[in-house]
Every structure is written in structure tokens, then in C-alpha cells.
Design an enzyme around this catalytic site. Sequence first.
Site: not given
Ligand code: GLC
Length: 742
Positions: A276
Site C-alpha cells: 500500500d
Molecule cells: C491508499 C489506500 C489504498 C489505495 C492506495 C492508492 O492509502 O490505503 O486503498 O489503493 O493508497 O491510492
Amino acid sequence: MLRKKLFLFLFTAVFFSCAQSKDPVEKKIDELLSRMTLQEKIGQMNQLTGTGLSGDMISQIKSGKVGSILNELDIKTTNELQRVAVKESRLGIPVVFARDVIHGFKTIFPIPLGQAATWNPQLVESGARVAALEATAAGIRWTFAPMIDIARDPRWGRIAESCGEDPYLTSQMGVAMIKGFQGEKLSDPTSMAACAKHFAGYGATESGKDYNTTWIPEVQLRDVYLPPFKAAVDAGVSSFMCSFNDINGVPSSGNEFLNRQVLRKEWNYSGLLVSDWASIEQMIKHGVCTDLSAATQKAIKAGVDMDMMSYAYINHAEALVKSGSLAEKQIDEAVRNILRMKFRLGLFENPYIEEPTEMPYYSVDALLKAKQTAIESTILLKNENNLLPLTDAVKSVAVLGPLSDAPADQLGTWCFDAESSHSVTPLAAIKTMLGSSAQVIAEKGLTYSRDMNAEGIARAVDAAKKAEVILLFVGEEAVLSGEAHCRADICLPGAQPELITALKKTGKPIVMVVMAGRPLTIGKQLEEANAVLYAFHGGTMAGPALADLIFGKAVPSGKLPVTLPRMAGQIPIYYSHKMTGRPAENIVTINNIPVGAGQTSLGNTSYHLDAGDSPLFPFGFGLSYTTFKYSDVKVSKNILSLGQTINVSCTITNTGKYDGAEVAQLYTRDVVGSLARPVRELKGFQKINLKAGEAATVNFTLTPDQLSFWNADMVKLTEPGDFQVWISADSQCGKPGTFKFI
Ligand code: GLC
């Protein structure tokens, strides 16, 4: 005999290794990998957020240091960046462009929690297909969805993105979204890779506070939090994303048990695992890594293929390989998974996005599907004296409340590409529907959900006095749910409770519609309103959907995908709870304890003095304008054994005067297990349409495997003993049938 066995073993080994190498994609990966330098391999593991045609981005792509870009939304920019990758980098490996397309790209569907309330996987799949058609036209070939975290804590803002509290329902919804996003063929330009996220256990975040720690015993992890992810693997999901949280002290971005033992070894998953956003770097904050180099090593050892925005792999992986701290074959493994997704997407053959003259956004088909999904995601909680649907006998309505005309808020969280100018609000839809046939008096009262302005309440009361019926739209602004937007108290925000109490005093009938990103504690408001529709955030077409429901052009069929608590203090509260050794009975609530009573133990059973034991509404609950009768529950046999199946059926009759849809839910209970088992577990559901007066028989088939659970020895099995089984309208009602498994 030994020679025969040896021959058989060798033959099998050779056969399968040839079979693998015969897979054309694997052959292409082998060939490409053999030409890549270590730096180019590590470059594929690097995902960056878009910075347009910045010189830095172009030079990084040119030198093969970028495998994926997220959040780049200008087609010309995307195509130019791709041209640099394909034409100017040494090996011409295309970049994969990604975005969070969670519940729509331009045409916004209800938030996933609302979509789960439809209990209609086919409809949800069609919505994901719409999202893919719109997003791929903008150059997106990888979405970070579905979010299939089990969520049992409505304080957590990301419950809005989830499909609720149940593993089976979440699995069905997640698979539907994956099918919709990925389409028939992943290489089709209108298909985008889906991403099962967040792996895993994110919804168990302590106190419902985002990014918090979780404590999940392995049996619960495997029984509750992992099944939707396993279903996603079985459905062919192209990628997984790590969760931010730690499980029992191990952050998911460094969790070898989760990412290698479970995901790769047990599930044999060959897709891509992406971290993430900066979650690899956050292992330093977690306190399990001293620096980014250590975090890089831990994440690669734990099988995280791609680094989203930690700048860890690109800056530290090479040195770790050269120092021997990492083996290049670990890098190769990650790069294989990345290249596999790119080959499957057809990016090597078709790396560029066609630049259409007109973007395929907001098509009639898309809007109709969004409206139908919003209709089916709305749950009727109360309908006193059948106030709803309103008939054309009503000649004046007061359309009130902060969500009555809130085009951005009705879209909900996680829809960065939405255009609220396309939202049709309840006020606009009701005006359109009624035209000159009835007077519409509009007054928000409170201008936004957190508004504390009492003057607005007076204006709303004045408006109410001029109308026959109050249509009151309350709930939450979109910003009060979603990532990092958690609430310790989940009441209606601002002065909304006061608004409803003031309107109640007018004596006019109140239809209350709740538009929120989570379950809210609306017990008092439920008493004050005459009819209540729970609509979550319904998306672009929330207005027309609600107008159709309120005026009877549609009949509610939504069922709760998550428990509605009476009070936040009951959380976690969910239907598939354990019986405990003292299940609630003889409940004496706090106002019934005599003043001066001695320190007795009262009921001696499990409940809260000030809330009792039951939720406001249980998982699976939802009313209709018609009524349904369940009868003739039949269990096809009393004894079930391995290799057999059991059929459970019942007759459902539409006993009311409206045609309607009912969701028949199949639950089981393992009465005695080596571990205490939930009082009920959802094992199936069927949504059936019945005309007024019509009856139908619903049939379910149960297998022994569906009754299995992970025991204390970490073995998944079905234990002999008594079972109960229900086909019911929600998770609390109905009489069980019984059978034995031997
Ligand atoms: C965010 C979220 C994740 C998302 C990623 C990209 O912090 O936790 O669900 O897909 O970053 O935006």
C-alpha cells in the site's frame, strides 16, 4: 516397484515443467527476464504516483526505473509516458497505469457497502463493468479494488469501502466486482486488472481507528478475514495489495506467513502483490525496521513484488543483492509476477490508449445501472401505517435536510474522478418526478451534516408546516467516512437530531432517508420518523432512485450487509457472534433497576445494562412495501456424511399487494464444536422476484465442506454432530431445521 515409482515421479516432474514452459506467457517472461539487468528488474518493482511529463519521470522511465504509475489521468500524458517506456527504454517494457476506481469512475455507483446491500452480485458485476469501460478509456488498466476487508466496526471510516461484516456476502460481492473489472479477457482494452485489498485483517483495526494495530488469532483470521481473499484468488484476481496494519505485531508488508505461506504456498497464487502507499517505509514507524534498507529486505523477503511510493526498492534493493542480503532470484520472482500481469493485460501488444473523440462517460446504460443499484442498495427499516409509497393523493411535500441537495456528498468517499455536476440529487429528482402535480417546498435547514445552526431548523419547521408530508434527507457528508476518516461516536452529526425532533413537533408525517458512509446510531430518530430508508451514499443517481422508491415506482429490496448498533458502545456487534456461556436472558435494563437496589448480578447473563443485547437492526434485515411469508422449510435428510450433499428448501409467498424482491438467506449453526461456533453463519442467498400473491420454492444445496471451520490444530474440517439450518429473511428470524453430520 521402486523403479516404477521413480519413473512415474520423473515423468511427472518433466511433464509439468514442460507444461509450465509451454505456457506462452511464461516463455515470454523467461526470455525477457534473461535479458534484464538487475537494475532493470528492480525498476519494474517501483510504482510512482504520476507527475505528468516531468523531466524526472521521463528520465526514470527511460532508464527503466518505473514499472507502474498511479494517478496519471491525462490520456495524452499517459500515451507519451508509455511511448518513452516502449520506444526509449532499453527493453521497451510498458508501464501499467493504475488508479483507485472503487465504485465507479465518472458514473458513480453506491459505495461498496451500499452495493453489498443489494445482495445482487450480477448487478454489482454490471456496475464494475461500467467502471472498467469508463476508466480504461482514460488509460487506467489496473484498479485498486475490490476492497474486501471484513468490517465489523462502523467507527472505522473504511467500512464505507467494504462489503460489510460477513465473509460469504463479501466473497460474493468481491468476485462480482473482479469479474466486472477484468471482463471476459484481461487483454481486452476495456478490461482492467483488479486488486484484492487490503491483505489482510485491516477491518479488525483496534477501536475502529484507521491504521491501528490488530490482534487476530489465526483461527479467526482463517475463518473470517481470509475467505474473501481466497475467493478472489479462485476468481482469478490479477493482484493483491498489502494492508497498512500489523497483525499481532507483524505489519502485512513484512508478513511472510501471510504473503508466502498462505497466499503463495497454500493458495498457489501467481498474481502480483503490491504494497500500500508507502507501507514498506511505514515498517520503520511500526518499529519493526531500523531503516529503509531493512524495510526493503523485509518486504522482499515477505514477497511484496511492487513498492508503491516508499522509494525503498529503487534505492536499496540493488545494494542488498550485491551484499548477499537478498538473492537475485527473489528479485526475479517479484519481476515474474509483475511481467505476468503486464503480459496478461496485453500491454506488450497494445501499450497505448486510443484517444477517443468523445469519452464514454455517463452513458444511458451506465446511469440506468447506477440508478438500479442505488434502488436495490436502499433498505427500508420502518414504514408505519404503510406511509410509503406516497401516492399522487399527496399534493405537497417538504424536501428537507442537509443531504436533500448535496451533489458531492451523495457520491460518498473514494471517487476522485467523479463530477458532482452530474449528480442528480433527491430534491432535483423529486421536482422532476412531481412536476406541477404537487408542490415541492425545499429547505435544507442545516446546510451540511455537521451544521449546528439552529436558525436553519426554524426555517425547516416553517417549510414543514406548509406541506402534507416531510421528506427528510439526513446523514453524513462524504468526508466523514473513507480512509483515515473514523468517528468515535456514530450518531447523526451536527444538529440533525435536533432538526428531526423539531420537525416531529409539527405533527406532519416524516419520511427519513439516511445517506451515510457507515451504520449510524439512529435509535431516537427511528422513533420520531414514520418511515425510514437507509440509503448509504447512493452515487450519481441517488436522487432518482430515492424518488422512485418514495413514490412507488420501485419497491425496496435492500438488506443490511452490516449490523446497525443501538449505541457505539456495543461495537463490535455482529450477527455471527458466539453463544457465550451465559447468553442474554432476563435482561434488566438500566432504567428498570430499582433505586437503592443492592449490588446484585442482575440477569447474570451477557448484555449491556443501557443497550440490552440486540442491535437496532440485524445483518440481513430489510423490509419491502409488500410482505413475504416463509413456509414449508424442508431438510432433505437427517443424516449428512462426507461425499453427500443436503438440500434445504422452503416456500416464499408474496402475501402483500406489491410485486417485490426478497433475499432468502441460508444460515447454519454447528451446535457443538471443538471450538465454540457462531450462533449463525451465512452459507447462501437467493434474491427472487415475486408478484403480489405469487409463491416460489427456493432450494439450497449444502456440502459438508461448507460446514467446516479451522480448529485449534489449524486443520480445516467439518466435525461430526448436530447442525441447525435456516432459510430466513434476516440473521435473527426464522425457525431452524436440523440434521446430523456423521
Ligand atoms: C491508499 C489506500 C489504498 C489505495 C492506495 C492508492 O492509502 O490505503 O486503498 O489503493 O493508497 O491510492
